[in-house]
Design a protein around this motif. Structure first.
Motif, PDB file in Angstrom:
ATOM      1  N   PHE A 258       0.268  85.534  13.727  1.00 17.37           N
ATOM      2  CA  PHE A 258      -1.053  84.909  13.848  1.00 17.37           C
ATOM      3  C   PHE A 258      -1.287  84.584  15.313  1.00 17.37           C
ATOM      4  O   PHE A 258      -0.579  83.773  15.900  1.00 17.37           O
ATOM      5  N   TYR A 259      -2.299  85.230  15.907  1.00 16.40           N
ATOM      6  CA  TYR A 259      -2.540  85.107  17.339  1.00 16.40           C
ATOM      7  C   TYR A 259      -3.924  84.575  17.702  1.00 16.40           C
ATOM      8  O   TYR A 259      -4.119  84.093  18.816  1.00 16.40           O
ATOM      9  N   PHE A 260      -4.862  84.686  16.781  1.00 16.63           N
ATOM     10  CA  PHE A 260      -6.246  84.339  17.127  1.00 16.63           C
ATOM     11  C   PHE A 260      -6.952  83.810  15.886  1.00 16.63           C
ATOM     12  O   PHE A 260      -7.020  84.496  14.860  1.00 16.63           O
ATOM     13  N   GLY A 261      -7.470  82.580  15.968  1.00 15.90           N
ATOM     14  CA  GLY A 261      -8.242  82.074  14.845  1.00 15.90           C
ATOM     15  C   GLY A 261      -8.402  80.571  14.866  1.00 15.90           C
ATOM     16  O   GLY A 261      -8.035  79.898  15.828  1.00 15.90           O
ATOM     17  N   ARG A 262      -8.945  80.067  13.796  1.00 18.44           N
ATOM     18  CA  ARG A 262      -9.263  78.643  13.698  1.00 18.44           C
ATOM     19  C   ARG A 262      -8.620  78.054  12.451  1.00 18.44           C
ATOM     20  O   ARG A 262      -8.736  78.610  11.354  1.00 18.44           O
ATOM     21  N   LEU A 263      -7.955  76.935  12.644  1.00 20.08           N
ATOM     22  CA  LEU A 263      -7.413  76.174  11.523  1.00 20.08           C
ATOM     23  C   LEU A 263      -8.410  75.086  11.147  1.00 20.08           C
ATOM     24  O   LEU A 263      -8.818  74.290  12.000  1.00 20.08           O
ATOM     25  N   ASP A 264      -8.809  75.041   9.882  1.00 17.69           N
ATOM     26  CA  ASP A 264      -9.617  73.921   9.388  1.00 17.69           C
ATOM     27  C   ASP A 264      -8.661  72.933   8.750  1.00 17.69           C
ATOM     28  O   ASP A 264      -7.949  73.267   7.788  1.00 17.69           O
ATOM     29  N   ILE A 265      -8.625  71.722   9.302  1.00 15.00           N
ATOM     30  CA  ILE A 265      -7.602  70.741   8.949  1.00 15.00           C
ATOM     31  C   ILE A 265      -8.229  69.424   8.502  1.00 15.00           C
ATOM     32  O   ILE A 265      -9.151  68.921   9.134  1.00 15.00           O
ATOM     33  N   ARG A 266      -7.726  68.892   7.409  1.00 18.31           N
ATOM     34  CA  ARG A 266      -8.048  67.516   7.007  1.00 18.31           C
ATOM     35  C   ARG A 266      -6.897  66.630   7.472  1.00 18.31           C
ATOM     36  O   ARG A 266      -5.726  66.984   7.291  1.00 18.31           O
ATOM     37  N   SER A 280      -3.410  68.307   6.401  1.00 21.43           N
ATOM     38  CA  SER A 280      -3.273  69.462   5.519  1.00 21.43           C
ATOM     39  C   SER A 280      -4.209  70.557   6.012  1.00 21.43           C
ATOM     40  O   SER A 280      -5.373  70.296   6.341  1.00 21.43           O
ATOM     41  N   ILE A 281      -3.711  71.777   6.083  1.00 20.98           N
ATOM     42  CA  ILE A 281      -4.534  72.930   6.482  1.00 20.98           C
ATOM     43  C   ILE A 281      -5.282  73.411   5.246  1.00 20.98           C
ATOM     44  O   ILE A 281      -4.673  73.869   4.276  1.00 20.98           O
TER      45      ILE A 281
END
Length: 354
Positions: A258-266, A280-281
């Motif tokens: 995994f090299y490029f992207g967005r994590l949506d995290i609570r 938590s992802i």
């Protein structure tokens, strides 16, 4: 409110003078030439598919959330159960019970984005109704209780041992505060942001919008961290200090290739997140992810274009580096098939009612 203010309070003018509500095509059309220049440089219209080799299409379109969750360390995402259609509501409830999931829950399509088809499930009847209306495979996961949500954009070049955070978006859920006099609907009608999503909110809450909140009582009317579901996006990129960067880098390196992207995290608090706890992802977005901090109302369209192009250039460089390591780009036939598949998924998502 005078006559001019009333006119400017109409959805047409709110959208006209606030670019964050413009359509995807309207925002991107002026910078498409840059994208095609990057395609020429990579010698492929679908170079992005090599960006994250462990994710279908690099995570640009049509990636399966089931496949992505399978590569996230289980301690970092909420308990989740996947279902294929056609599904039986009673059997879904039985599987959820076996897995130990507790209400409230969140139902999500296995393929999708921008909050389409996502619904809070508060009881067994909600689960049965959601199952009945599902037009494509879906999953149900526990609602993460942490009160804050953020999208953290992360990049790592394949020849580098560590990656960096390139943007953070904080999310303020759409809410109203009661005055003891006006109904929830009347309060929403006073908010320009709420007006843009009023139709959706009426479908979700129905007659519940006629309730009058006590003075000072705050109600979150849309608990989804999606711009398309009413959340206000705030640019919190300044919070990307060395400590947070180290935590996110460690987590992302646990996700294979995994090299490029967005994590949506609570998460609970920024302090806890920086210590790597109480979070938590809820989603991992790949090559198709936007640097969503651009949607902070304080930013101009010119800032947005600059940030999008900056991330496109990084995406292209990462993809080319992976390509040299042997990871292939999609062929023309495969790329066209991907867009056709996405079109079909979009039709099914549109059929899933609020």
């Amino acid at each position: 409110m005078n006559s001019i203010q009333r006119i400017l309070h109409r959805p047409f003018f709110i959208k006209l003078f606030n670019w964050e509500y413009w359509s995807f095509t309207t925002v991107y059309i002026c910078i498409y030439p840059v994208w095609f220049l990057l395609c020429l440089r990579a010698r492929s219209l679908f170079f992005f598919s090599a960006s994250n080799p462990s994710i279908k299409n690099g995570g640009f379109l049509c990636e399966s959330k089931k496949d992505i969750i399978s590569i996230i360390p289980p301690e970092h995402h909420p308990p989740t159960v996947f279902f294929s259609i056609p599904a039986n509501g009673d059997m879904v409830l039985r599987d959820l019970q076996r897995a130990g999931l507790q209400f409230p829950l969140i139902g999500k399509p296995n393929i999708g984005g921008r909050g389409r088809g996502v619904k809070v499930l508060r009881d067994e009847q909600d689960v049965i109704d959601y199952t009945h209306k599902a037009y494509l495979d879906f999953h149900i996961q526990e609602f993460v209780p942490w009160k804050n949500e953020a999208g953290i954009f992360y990049v790592r070049y394949p020849d580098q041992p560590n990656g960096v955070i390139t943007g953070i978006v904080g999310k303020e859920f759409l809410s109203v505060t009661g005055d003891g006099k006006r109904s929830i609907l009347q309060l929403l009608q006073q908010s320009k942001r709420a007006l843009m999503y009023l139709g959706s909110l009426q479908k979700i809450h129905g007659n519940g919008l006629n309730r009058v909140l006590a003075e000072g009582e705050k109600l979150i009317v849309s608990p989804f961290g999606n711009h398309a579901r009413g959340s206000k996006f705030v640019d919190d990129s300044h919070l990307a200090d060395a400590q947070l960067n180290s935590v996110i880098d460690r987590i992302c390196k646990l996700i294979p290739e995994f090299y490029f992207g967005r994590l949506d995290i609570r998460f609970d608090t920024w302090e806890a997140l920086k210590e790597g706890r109480n979070f938590s992802i809820i989603e991992v977005n790949g090559a198709g992810a936007e640097p969503t901090h651009i949607y902070d109302p304080k930013h101009s369209i010119f800032f947005a274009w600059k940030e999008i192009i900056r991330h496109w250039i990084i995406l292209c460089k990462i993809s080319r580096m992976n390509h040299k390591k042997g990871h292939r780009y999609l062929s023309m036939k495969e790329g066209i098939a991907m867009f056709r598949e996405d079109k079909e998924w979009s039709k099914k998502l549109a059929a899933m009612k609020e």
